[in-house]
Write a protein that holds these residues in place. Structure first.
Motif, PDB file in Angstrom:
ATOM      1  N   ILE A  25       0.842  -1.194   0.000  1.00  0.00           N
ATOM      2  CA  ILE A  25       0.000   0.000   0.000  1.00  0.00           C
ATOM      3  C   ILE A  25       0.877   1.243   0.000  1.00  0.00           C
ATOM      4  O   ILE A  25       0.564   2.246  -0.640  1.00  0.00           O
ATOM      5  CB  ILE A  25      -0.955  -0.007   1.220  1.00  0.00           C
ATOM      6  N   ASN A  28       0.118   5.024  -1.012  1.00  0.00           N
ATOM      7  CA  ASN A  28      -1.002   5.184  -1.934  1.00  0.00           C
ATOM      8  C   ASN A  28      -2.316   5.494  -1.231  1.00  0.00           C
ATOM      9  O   ASN A  28      -3.329   5.747  -1.885  1.00  0.00           O
ATOM     10  CB  ASN A  28      -1.166   3.918  -2.802  1.00  0.00           C
ATOM     11  N   HIS A  29      -2.300   5.485   0.098  1.00  0.00           N
ATOM     12  CA  HIS A  29      -3.480   5.898   0.868  1.00  0.00           C
ATOM     13  C   HIS A  29      -3.622   7.417   0.919  1.00  0.00           C
ATOM     14  O   HIS A  29      -4.665   7.933   1.330  1.00  0.00           O
ATOM     15  CB  HIS A  29      -3.401   5.354   2.295  1.00  0.00           C
ATOM     16  N   LEU A  39      -7.978  -0.761   0.816  1.00  0.00           N
ATOM     17  CA  LEU A  39      -6.900  -1.542   0.214  1.00  0.00           C
ATOM     18  C   LEU A  39      -6.582  -2.784   1.037  1.00  0.00           C
ATOM     19  O   LEU A  39      -6.256  -3.836   0.483  1.00  0.00           O
ATOM     20  CB  LEU A  39      -5.659  -0.670   0.033  1.00  0.00           C
ATOM     21  N   VAL A 238      -0.163  -1.538  -4.714  1.00  0.00           N
ATOM     22  CA  VAL A 238      -1.591  -1.657  -5.005  1.00  0.00           C
ATOM     23  C   VAL A 238      -2.272  -0.310  -4.816  1.00  0.00           C
ATOM     24  O   VAL A 238      -1.824   0.536  -4.031  1.00  0.00           O
ATOM     25  CB  VAL A 238      -2.256  -2.727  -4.117  1.00  0.00           C
ATOM     26  N   THR A 239      -3.364  -0.116  -5.548  1.00  0.00           N
ATOM     27  CA  THR A 239      -4.079   1.156  -5.516  1.00  0.00           C
ATOM     28  C   THR A 239      -5.559   0.931  -5.793  1.00  0.00           C
ATOM     29  O   THR A 239      -5.940  -0.084  -6.398  1.00  0.00           O
ATOM     30  CB  THR A 239      -3.504   2.136  -6.557  1.00  0.00           C
ATOM     31  N   LEU A 240      -6.376   1.878  -5.387  1.00  0.00           N
ATOM     32  CA  LEU A 240      -7.795   1.833  -5.749  1.00  0.00           C
ATOM     33  C   LEU A 240      -7.993   2.270  -7.189  1.00  0.00           C
ATOM     34  O   LEU A 240      -8.924   1.829  -7.856  1.00  0.00           O
ATOM     35  CB  LEU A 240      -8.616   2.730  -4.810  1.00  0.00           C
ATOM     36  N   SER A 252       1.118   0.655  -9.900  1.00  0.00           N
ATOM     37  CA  SER A 252       0.423  -0.185  -8.927  1.00  0.00           C
ATOM     38  C   SER A 252      -0.661  -1.024  -9.594  1.00  0.00           C
ATOM     39  O   SER A 252      -1.133  -0.711 -10.684  1.00  0.00           O
ATOM     40  CB  SER A 252      -0.211   0.694  -7.840  1.00  0.00           C
ATOM     41  N   GLU A 254      -4.469  -2.248  -9.667  1.00  0.00           N
ATOM     42  CA  GLU A 254      -5.803  -1.956  -9.171  1.00  0.00           C
ATOM     43  C   GLU A 254      -6.411  -3.232  -8.599  1.00  0.00           C
ATOM     44  O   GLU A 254      -5.871  -4.330  -8.754  1.00  0.00           O
ATOM     45  CB  GLU A 254      -6.662  -1.379 -10.293  1.00  0.00           C
ATOM     46  N   VAL A 255      -7.552  -3.090  -7.936  1.00  0.00           N
ATOM     47  CA  VAL A 255      -8.103  -4.203  -7.160  1.00  0.00           C
ATOM     48  C   VAL A 255      -8.344  -5.441  -8.020  1.00  0.00           C
ATOM     49  O   VAL A 255      -7.978  -6.561  -7.635  1.00  0.00           O
ATOM     50  CB  VAL A 255      -9.401  -3.757  -6.458  1.00  0.00           C
TER      51      VAL A 255
END
Length: 293
Positions: A25, A28-29, A39, A238-240, A252, A254-255
């Motif tokens: 993460i 990226n928050h 995430l 990872v990212t939204l 990153s 995505e989900v």
């Protein structure tokens, strides 16, 4: 000497094991604990083993030349140092992360970028300590990470082979051999032609240790190839959404891609097998139909 079996949480990491999956993460928050929770939920739902953050004291971790550089951000124009403070999680947020992961049944850790951040993280029951590529050369921090008794995962981006030699010497002098090296290219995103995945085998042979892969490429195929080449740990940012603000978002997953990558790596791991010749039940049935002798 490096250990060839290392326990991280409830998982035993060894050569030819299904890769231990770390969802990075990072930052990226964007300083928002609710984004971090989404995430963490995504990583858990997609079957990843662990989520990872970054912990730094910006005053110590940001290079002097960068501190006063002005930056346009969603929160207005500010110095790079001010921006780093703006997105930094502190104890209140990490207490929430710790409780949330325990509730969901997933583990978490973070990359400390300075000594106070390492000391901060050791307050928690994290399953490993991650040394980021940018922290290579911080011998005191690497030594204290090794002395902590927790496994150390060390990324090797932006380093020469001599610098990796030195980092391994520090780990072996101060720890008990529980370390894993991650091959990586630290560009965001990393050009495919620069990934040099054969370094996974080079590191394994040179240091006789467990080796993983931290991928910063924009797609999934190189990470799957890294698993085929024997990476026992896989780390991906990872990212939204790739459209979110921040320097790491484009490199990153995505989900939906988190779920796809984990499933593909699981499939590849199953397909690799043991390397020992045997006849499966399905093949034996075909033999009975097709062979005459």
């Amino acid at each position: 000497m490096a250990n060839k079996e290392i326990k991280i949480g409830n998982e035993v990491i060894k050569e030819n094991c299904r890769p231990y999956m770390i969802a990075e993460i990072g930052i990226n928050h964007n300083g928002d604990i609710e984004i971090a929770k989404k995430l963490m939920d995504a990583a858990n739902a997609a079957g990843w083993h662990n989520v990872k953050f970054q912990k730094r004291n910006p005053e110590l971790a940001v290079p002097e030349a960068q501190k006063s550089v002005m930056r346009e951000t969603p929160w207005g124009t500010m110095t790079y140092l001010e921006y780093k403070y703006r997105v930094e999680f502190e104890k209140e947020q990490y207490d929430i992360i710790d409780a949330y992961c325990k509730e969901k049944g997933i583990t978490w850790s973070a990359s400390p970028w300075d000594m106070p951040s390492l000391e901060f993280l050791l307050q928690y029951d994290i399953p490993y300590i991650k040394v980021a590529s940018a922290s290579n050369g911080r011998d005191e921090m690497i030594a204290e990470a090794a002395k902590s008794g927790k496994p150390v995962i060390l990324s090797t981006g932006m380093t020469t082979m001599e610098e990796i030699d030195h980092a391994v010497e520090v780990l072996e002098k101060n720890g008990k051999g529980d370390y894993i090296l991650l091959h990586t290219n630290s560009a965001y995103p990393a050009p495919v032609q620069d990934l040099n995945l054969r370094m996974i085998e080079t590191l394994r042979k040179r240091f006789d240790c467990l080796v993983g892969y931290s991928g910063h490429e924009a797609n999934m195929e190189p990470t799957i190839a890294a698993a085929v080449l024997g990476a026992c740990v896989i780390e991906r940012h990872v990212t939204l959404s790739h459209e979110m603000w921040g320097s790491d978002q484009k490199a990153s997953l995505e989900v939906h891609a988190m779920d796809m990558l984990n499933k593909r790596i699981t499939s590849v791991y199953q397909a690799l097998g043991t390397g020992e010749k045997y006849m499966s039940e399905s093949e034996a049935a075909q033999r009975k139909k097709l062979r005459t002798v």
